[in-house]
Scaffold this motif. Structure first.
Motif, short mmCIF file in Angstrom:
data_model
loop_
_atom_site.label_atom_id
_atom_site.label_comp_id
_atom_site.label_asym_id
_atom_site.label_seq_id
_atom_site.Cartn_x
_atom_site.Cartn_y
_atom_site.Cartn_z
N PRO A 1 0.82 -1.22 0.00
CA PRO A 1 0.00 0.00 0.00
C PRO A 1 0.85 1.26 0.00
CG PRO A 1 -0.79 -1.54 1.68
CD PRO A 1 0.47 -2.12 1.11
N CYS B 1 -9.19 -8.00 3.49
CA CYS B 1 -8.99 -7.46 2.13
C CYS B 1 -7.60 -6.86 1.99
CB CYS B 1 -10.02 -6.39 1.83
SG CYS B 1 -9.71 -5.52 0.29
N GLN C 1 -7.51 -3.02 0.95
CA GLN C 1 -8.36 -2.08 1.69
C GLN C 1 -7.75 -0.68 1.84
OE1 GLN C 1 -8.63 -2.77 6.11
NE2 GLN C 1 -7.91 -4.78 5.52
N THR C 2 -6.44 -0.61 1.99
CA THR C 2 -5.83 0.70 2.17
C THR C 2 -5.91 1.51 0.88
OG1 THR C 2 -4.38 -0.30 3.79
CG2 THR C 2 -3.71 1.84 2.94
N ARG D 1 -9.62 2.61 0.34
CA ARG D 1 -9.97 3.78 1.17
C ARG D 1 -9.41 5.06 0.53
NH1 ARG D 1 -8.93 0.09 5.88
NH2 ARG D 1 -10.81 0.13 7.13
#
Lengths: 411, 61
Positions: free
Chosen positions: A110, A357, A360-361, A364
């Protein structure tokens, strides 16, 4: 006991009333028609997610395996260049899963993704807005929610922009076939698309093998920075999960956010007055309307959950859409509340534990960038009278297929 | 004292702990850096960060 169906027309249009009924009347309920146990309380879902050795993920994505019941699709899949097929990542358990996870963590870090692609995403969202802002209205799904994550997915695969519609078409068919409850023709098409996608990925893998590139596919192919190299079948399978997972649920999230902006009095003004609240709005929207309403597990041994005896080999549906509104953890959980502190009880939208997940980062961040840009350039975002939103038709998905909005251009 | 341990073989740098407990957890470049011991008064915040970890990689004693 009361008749409760998740497949009724009413439940598919808006499932939350049915969820509340399940949660309060029969929180661990066996549905004989689908041969599935539906877990609707936060604690029970959390327990299953936190114990991956007792509950296998091998069919985590669907209530039914559409390919298995479709001989024509199986015949097509047998022509694959990457056999034997491998369960990876979201569909794998134990050591294999951890290997895939490590490789993905390296290839899709991420921090690196946001550093490398963050600025270009910000540039891209403004281009998407440029294309419709002069008209005063747009169809937010096809003109905004789809282009953003698809641009990122194409970047991850190092695919030219012209390929985006093809990639999206493949993704849609894979996802529809996965969800089950679709016509056989869709499953057959998805099998054919699987072979096309496989060739697309494996040609790129071959071009990178042994090279010193550091892009996503090079990292999976050669193992960069201490990560293990994966084989062709693993790479293909993981990439199909990145393709679908990288766009489908993000599109729903963006659509759900835009719908909240368009329909909830004061939300737009509150966020414009205090843009630092945009991440909180994203988090609350994730809790309130999980794009994927459920994930699935299979019991590996006899279990007792919520006082019900569940035999080994049973399919469980983890009802995140319900768990995220569980009265025991969320006060007034049936309402979208910008002021809610979602760090108190983290919603289950991205799952938890080993299988949480992996994107996810990034998801978002995409959502925050997308909302920030909209609020920056549009105001008075609203639905269009006479042209109502259309819900996504796939079971278990909470999002929109069409979301026409009107707006004023900010000066 | 509250003891914090992060299993770095599980950590995927999603940063939920950094968001919830920025005094105890922070990113330095691509690395996660955290306090191994903090005062008892911060226990609630640290436990919340541990609960929020998508990978359940944070242990608090």
């Amino acid at each position: 006991m009361t008749e409760i169906s998740l497949l009724s027309e009413a439940a598919r249009a808006c499932p939350y009333h049915t969820y509340r009924q399940l949660r309060t009347e029969d929180p661990v309920r066996f549905m004989p028609d689908q041969n599935i146990w539906v877990l609707s309380r936060y604690e029970d879902c959390d327990y299953v997610l936190s114990n991956p050795t007792r509950f296998t993920s091998r069919e985590s994505l669907s209530s039914a395996n559409a390919y298995r019941n479709c001989p024509a699709a199986l015949e097509t899949l047998a022509k694959s260049r990457a056999l034997p097929r491998q369960r990876t990542l979201i569909l794998a358990d134990g050591e294999a899963h951890q290997r895939h996870r490590k490789a993905i963590q390296n290839a899709l870090s991420p921090a690196r993704m946001l550093r490398e692609f963050g600025p270009s995403i910000e540039g891209r969202v403004n281009q998407f807005i440029d294309a419709f802002i002069g008209k005063g209205h747009c169809e937010a799904i096809s003109q905004y929610a789809i282009p953003l994550p698809m641009a990122l997915v194409a970047t991850i695969f190092d695919a030219p922009e012209e390929m985006i519609p093809t990639l999206k078409g493949w993704s849609d068919n894979f996802f529809a076939a996965l969800s089950g409850h679709v016509p056989e023709s869709v499953v057959i098409q998805a099998a054919e698309d699987t072979l096309a996608f496989e060739s697309f990925i494996l040609d790129r893998v071959a071009a990178r093998r042994g090279g010193d590139g550091t892009d996503f596919l090079s990292r999976l192919t050669n193992g960069v920075d201490g990560a293990e190299a994966l084989n062709d079948a693993e790479i293909v399978n993981i990439c199909s999960q990145i393709l679908v997972g990288g766009n489908e649920s993000t599109i729903s999230l963006l659509g759900n956010l835009i719908y909240q902006l368009a329909t909830q009095d004061g939300l737009e003004a509150a966020l414009r007055a205090d843009p630092d609240k945009i991440p909180a709005a994203v988090e609350e929207c994730l809790r309130f309307e999980p794009p994927l309403q459920a994930m699935y597990r299979i019991t590996l041994q006899d279990e007792v959950i919520g006082g019900k005896e569940i035999p080994a080999g049973s399919k469980l549906m983890l009802n995140f859409g319900s768990a995220n509104r569980d009265e025991k953890f969320y006060r007034d959980g049936e309402h979208f509340d910008l002021e809610r502190d979602n760090t108190e009880t983290l919603h289950l939208t991205f799952g938890r534990g080993r299988h949480a997940c992996v994107g996810q980062t990034i998801a978002r961040r995409e959502a925050v960038i997308a909302v920030t840009a909209l609020l920056d350039r549009l105001e008075n975002i609203r639905l269009v009278p006479g042209d109502p939103p259309g819900r996504a038709g796939i079971f278990g998905v909470r999002g929109f297929a069409r979301l026409p909005i009107a707006f004023d251009q900010r000066q | 004292m509250v003891k914090i341990h992060v299993d770095m073989s599980l950590c995927e740098f999603h940063g939920q702990c950094v968001f919830i407990a920025p005094k105890e957890f922070r990113f330095e470049g691509d690395d996660l850096v955290y306090s191994e011991e903090v005062d008892e008064e911060h226990r609630a915040r640290v436990e919340r960060a541990a609960k929020a970890c998508p990978q359940l990689a944070i242990k608090v004693e």
